[in-house]
Write a protein that holds these residues in place. Structure first.
Motif, short mmCIF file in Angstrom:
data_model
loop_
_atom_site.label_atom_id
_atom_site.label_comp_id
_atom_site.label_asym_id
_atom_site.label_seq_id
_atom_site.Cartn_x
_atom_site.Cartn_y
_atom_site.Cartn_z
N GLN A 178 0.84 -1.20 0.00
CA GLN A 178 0.00 0.00 0.00
C GLN A 178 0.87 1.25 0.00
N PRO A 179 0.36 2.37 -0.53
CA PRO A 179 1.13 3.61 -0.53
C PRO A 179 1.58 3.99 0.87
N SER A 180 2.78 4.55 0.93
CA SER A 180 3.38 4.86 2.23
C SER A 180 2.74 6.06 2.92
N ASP A 181 1.92 6.85 2.18
CA ASP A 181 1.31 8.04 2.81
C ASP A 181 0.05 7.69 3.60
N GLY A 182 -0.29 6.41 3.69
CA GLY A 182 -1.45 5.99 4.47
C GLY A 182 -2.71 5.81 3.65
N THR A 183 -2.68 6.24 2.39
CA THR A 183 -3.84 6.04 1.53
C THR A 183 -3.98 4.56 1.18
N ARG A 184 -5.21 4.09 1.23
CA ARG A 184 -5.45 2.70 0.89
C ARG A 184 -6.06 2.60 -0.50
N ILE A 185 -5.72 1.53 -1.15
CA ILE A 185 -6.31 1.20 -2.44
C ILE A 185 -7.04 -0.12 -2.27
N VAL A 186 -8.34 -0.10 -2.53
CA VAL A 186 -9.18 -1.27 -2.30
C VAL A 186 -9.91 -1.61 -3.59
N ILE A 187 -10.03 -2.89 -3.86
CA ILE A 187 -10.69 -3.38 -5.06
C ILE A 187 -12.03 -4.00 -4.67
N ARG A 219 3.46 -4.81 -7.64
CA ARG A 219 3.85 -4.95 -6.24
C ARG A 219 3.63 -6.34 -5.68
N GLY A 220 3.19 -7.24 -6.54
CA GLY A 220 2.99 -8.60 -6.07
C GLY A 220 2.05 -9.35 -6.98
N PRO A 221 1.78 -10.61 -6.66
CA PRO A 221 0.87 -11.42 -7.47
C PRO A 221 -0.58 -10.96 -7.29
N ALA A 222 -1.48 -11.67 -7.92
CA ALA A 222 -2.90 -11.33 -7.81
C ALA A 222 -3.33 -11.35 -6.34
N GLU A 223 -4.24 -10.40 -6.01
CA GLU A 223 -4.79 -10.24 -4.66
C GLU A 223 -3.75 -9.75 -3.66
N THR A 224 -2.76 -9.04 -4.20
CA THR A 224 -1.81 -8.35 -3.31
C THR A 224 -2.52 -7.21 -2.58
N PHE A 225 -3.41 -6.52 -3.31
CA PHE A 225 -4.20 -5.45 -2.71
C PHE A 225 -5.47 -6.06 -2.09
N PRO A 226 -6.06 -5.39 -1.11
CA PRO A 226 -7.27 -5.94 -0.47
C PRO A 226 -8.46 -5.97 -1.43
N TYR A 227 -9.15 -7.07 -1.42
CA TYR A 227 -10.34 -7.27 -2.25
C TYR A 227 -11.56 -7.36 -1.33
N ILE A 228 -12.65 -6.76 -1.78
CA ILE A 228 -13.95 -6.94 -1.13
C ILE A 228 -14.91 -7.47 -2.19
N VAL A 276 -8.22 -5.31 -13.15
CA VAL A 276 -8.53 -4.24 -12.21
C VAL A 276 -7.34 -3.98 -11.28
N GLU A 277 -6.57 -5.05 -10.98
CA GLU A 277 -5.45 -4.87 -10.06
C GLU A 277 -4.27 -4.19 -10.74
N VAL A 278 -4.23 -4.22 -12.06
CA VAL A 278 -3.19 -3.47 -12.77
C VAL A 278 -3.32 -1.99 -12.45
#
Length: 742
Positions: free
Chosen positions: A59-68, A293-302, A346-348
């Motif tokens: 995740q970005p270091s400034d605290g912002t979250r990116i959610v899918i 930054r990583g494989p699929a589902e590296t970022f949080p998914y809902i 979408v994760e791209v």
């Protein structure tokens, strides 16, 4: 071919190979350049996997979250098949707004209007009927597209659309172009970036109530997504990508600024500035390398169905950048990437957003192509020039060092500066091909040299010496040279009478049976066969392979030959064949060795006075009644290894100076006290003889003859003393005996 010439040819060939490879790297050779590009892409993928950040750095270091928000297979099972109703999308956006989402981006194209159910009913009713009039008045209340548009208008939402790279098709309403700051009116038309041919955009009512960003991704020639366009040009207007527009809305920027450079009369995009201290380093086509930054589902998914049901973590959504997309296989938004062959599209966009927020990019500025070329060229030149002149071990060390430097420098630039330099050119192509070329060249040169050495020397020297010579082929040739060697002549006694007793076939068979083991003995002691002349064999030691112990090895071979002759003779006698005896002469000294002869026939042989003396010594064995005689220099070189009997100080035919000749009796270890006493007495007798004390000499030789009547030398000297008693030698006599025969 000499080693020097071979190295020069290898260097020139290597330089030609470097030139060819540089043309390949410069995409001047169609087929090979395509292969090179594929190699570069494969190497890029491996480097991308190697440089993936740690999980806590996703995740970005400034605290912002990116959610899918994922419209996955499970969501389709819960909510029904796609496409979903616009009302469901309204519900989805409202729940995100209620949870405090900062910006919502749709990686989905709403390119078709949803049918209004009221209009469906109206189409079935009589237009004059009362029910038709009543439903007509309230039909807008069932317009789900308008309801979705109203929801979008009250949200920070970005609708996705796509551009066509080849097809001139248009559908829907394209959003407003990207506002630019401090940009000349004709700059966009001068940019060296491709123009889109068409688009597929959301329907007009949706586009009019939301911002837009295209989600088209660039594919490399192998169909893998490694870069994404940040800008697209259409009708001389620029349009932002989905991730760029989401970032612009998140940063509350009204416009952006372009930084360009002029190359060959064209404006090439260098950077996209978002504010004073924020810029995106794109290539000239407006594309950005995707720093995965990583494989699929590296970022949080809902899962979308959980969001609709309210079963999700609202803290995860609050203040986050939300991207709504799909990972369901049937909805066709799965991509091949350097990380995975199946990766949600979408994760791209999530990876792009994270990189932009962290300002951690992978860059390939316009000068990188030149840098790649220079690195490949320098690497190739260093290897092409240096490798042919090095041993295989040093070739390996240098090649490994060049590879390590390239890997270290490019790896450090990637990790610390985000700068992507090519590896396939300098490493996989130049490094490997130049190195492999030199290894192959060296292998074939060594192979051909070994064959040449075998052809040249195989008939003269034993196989183990040929193998030894092949390790340093440049040190051996047929060229003549002067060198101290030891030469041996061995002749069968009484060969003439022997040949008269046998038929030609019997004589040939007998000689073959004799020469085969004798040759084996010479080979076993590192000797070189010079020639066979009838019953005579000539061999020498110390060439072509240098042998510091040539005298020792020649005597050892001679003694073994005498032993082998006794064994062969015993076998011949048991078969009714004549027994054989041999005489061997050995001498050491300076002699010429090399390929000698005429254009019709040549041979690797030795010439010189030392060779002639060895021949005289061999013929002298009959006169002295011994089987082996060696010259004085041979005795000096092998002095400490054998017990010596001095035979004579003799003037042989063709020699002015007298020479001492010796008979090696046995090894030092085999010396007995009786033999030692005999040899001391012999030395006294010879000293008395040469000092003309003939009375003392006669007494001593008489003692020796009585004790050892089998030794012909003692009776021989007694005969000389009788001759000198009748005809005394001159006063200046030096003690030598003159041989007038060979």
């Amino acid at each position: 071919m000499s080693p020097k010439l071979s190295r020069i040819l290898a260097t020139l060939s290597g330089l030609l190979l470097v030139i060819f490879l540089m043309l390949v790297v410069s995409e001047k050779v169609p087929v090979f350049s395509d292969i090179y590009q594929r190699l570069e892409l494969l190497v890029y993928d491996q480097r991308m996997r190697f440089h993936l950040p740690e999980k806590n750095e996703v995740q970005p270091s400034d605290g912002t979250r990116i959610v899918i928000i994922d419209i996955d297979e499970e969501s389709l099972q819960h909510e029904g098949r796609w496409p979903w109703s616009r009302l469901k999308m309204v519900d989805l956006v409202e729940k995100l707004n209620a949870a405090g989402a900062a910006v919502i981006g749709f990686d989905i194209l709403f390119g078709e209007a949803e049918r209004n159910p009221a209009q469906v009913v109206l189409s079935q009713l009589d237009k004059k009927s009362k029910l038709h009039k009543e439903i007509n008045l309230i039909q807008h209340n069932y317009d789900s597209d308008q309801m979705f548009a109203n929801t979008l208008a009250n949200s920070e939402a970005i609708l996705g659309y796509l551009f066509h790279f080849q097809y001139p098709l248009t559908s829907g309403l394209l959003p407003e172009p990207l506002p630019l700051e401090n940009t000349e009116d004709n700059l966009v038309s001068q940019l060296g970036m491709p123009s889109m041919t068409g688009y597929a955009a959301p329907i007009e009512v949706l586009t009019s109530n939301a911002k837009g960003g295209f989600f088209s991704l660039a594919l490399d020639q192998d169909g893998v997504t490694r870069r994404a366009p940040m800008l697209a040009r259409y009708n001389n207007q620029l349009y932002p990508s989905l991730s760029l527009e989401m970032l612009r809305q998140f940063l509350l920027l009204d416009a952006i600024e372009l930084e360009t450079s002029t190359i060959k009369g064209r404006e090439h995009l260098e950077k996209i500035h978002l504010g004073a201290n924020f810029s995106l380093p794109t290539d000239s086509s407006g594309q950005l390398l995707i720093p995965y930054r990583g494989p699929a589902e590296t970022f949080p998914y809902i899962p979308a169905w959980k969001l609709l049901s309210g079963d999700f973590d609202k803290n995860l959504v609050e203040g986050a950048l939300i991207i709504i997309g799909t990972s369901a296989p049937g909805l066709f938004d799965l991509r091949a990437t350097p990380i995975d062959s199946v990766y949600p599209g979408v994760e791209v966009h999530a990876n792009l957003l994270a990189a932009m927020l962290d300002k951690k990019f992978l860059k390939q500025p316009s000068w990188v192509t030149g840098a790649d070329f220079v690195i490949a060229l320098i690497s190739g030149l260093v290897l092409a020039i240096a490798l042919p002149w090095l041993t295989p071990l040093l070739q390996f060390v240098l090649s490994l060092s060049v590879a390590a430097i390239i890997l270290a420098v490019t790896g450090w630039l990637w990790a610390s500066k985000g700068l992507v330099l090519a590896l396939a050119g300098p490493l996989l192509v130049v490094y490997l091909l130049i190195t492999i070329f030199n290894f192959i060249w060296g292998f074939f040169y060594e192979f051909m040299t070994r064959n040449l050495l075998t052809d040249m020397f195989g008939q003269y020297v034993p196989p183990e010496l040929v193998e030894e010579m092949s390790k340093h082929p440049g040190e051996f040739s047929f060229a003549g040279e002067s060198r101290e060697l030891s030469v041996l002549f061995s002749d069968i006694r009484g060969f003439t009478s022997l040949s008269e007793r046998l038929t030609a076939d019997e004589l040939k068979l007998l000689l073959n049976r004799y020469f085969t083991p004798v040759t084996g003995v010479i080979f076993d002691h590192r000797g070189t066969i010079d020639k066979y002349i009838g019953d005579l064999v000539m061999a020498f030691w110390g060439a072509p392979v240098v042998d510091p112990d040539h005298a020792l090895h020649s005597i050892q071979a001679a003694l073994q030959m005498l032993k082998a002759t006794e064994e062969i003779s015993a076998v011949f006698a048991s078969e009714g064949l004549p027994e054989i005896k041999v005489g061997i002469g050995i001498n050491s000294g300076e002699m010429s060795v090399g390929d000698m002869g005429s254009k019709y026939r040549r041979a690797y042989t030795v010439l010189g006075d030392a060779v002639n003396l060895a021949s005289r010594l061999e013929s002298s064995t009959k006169y002295y009644g011994v089987s082996l005689i060696v010259g004085e220099r041979t005795k000096e070189l092998a002095l400490e290894h054998f017990v010596w009997r001095e035979l004579d100080l003799v003037r042989v035919k063709g020699k002015d100076q007298p020479v001492k000749i010796y008979q090696p009796l046995c090894s030092i270890e085999e010396l007995t006290p009786e033999l030692e006493e005999e040899l001391k007495l012999l030395d006294q007798a010879l000293a008395a003889f040469r000092s003309q004390d003939f009375t003392q000499a006669k007494n001593l030789f008489s003692q020796l003859h009585e004790s050892h009547p089998e030794t012909y030398q003692y009776s021989q000297y007694l005969e000389r003393l009788e001759q000198f008693n009748q005809e005394p030698p001159a006063t200046e006599w030096d003690g030598s005996w003159v041989r007038v025969d060979k």
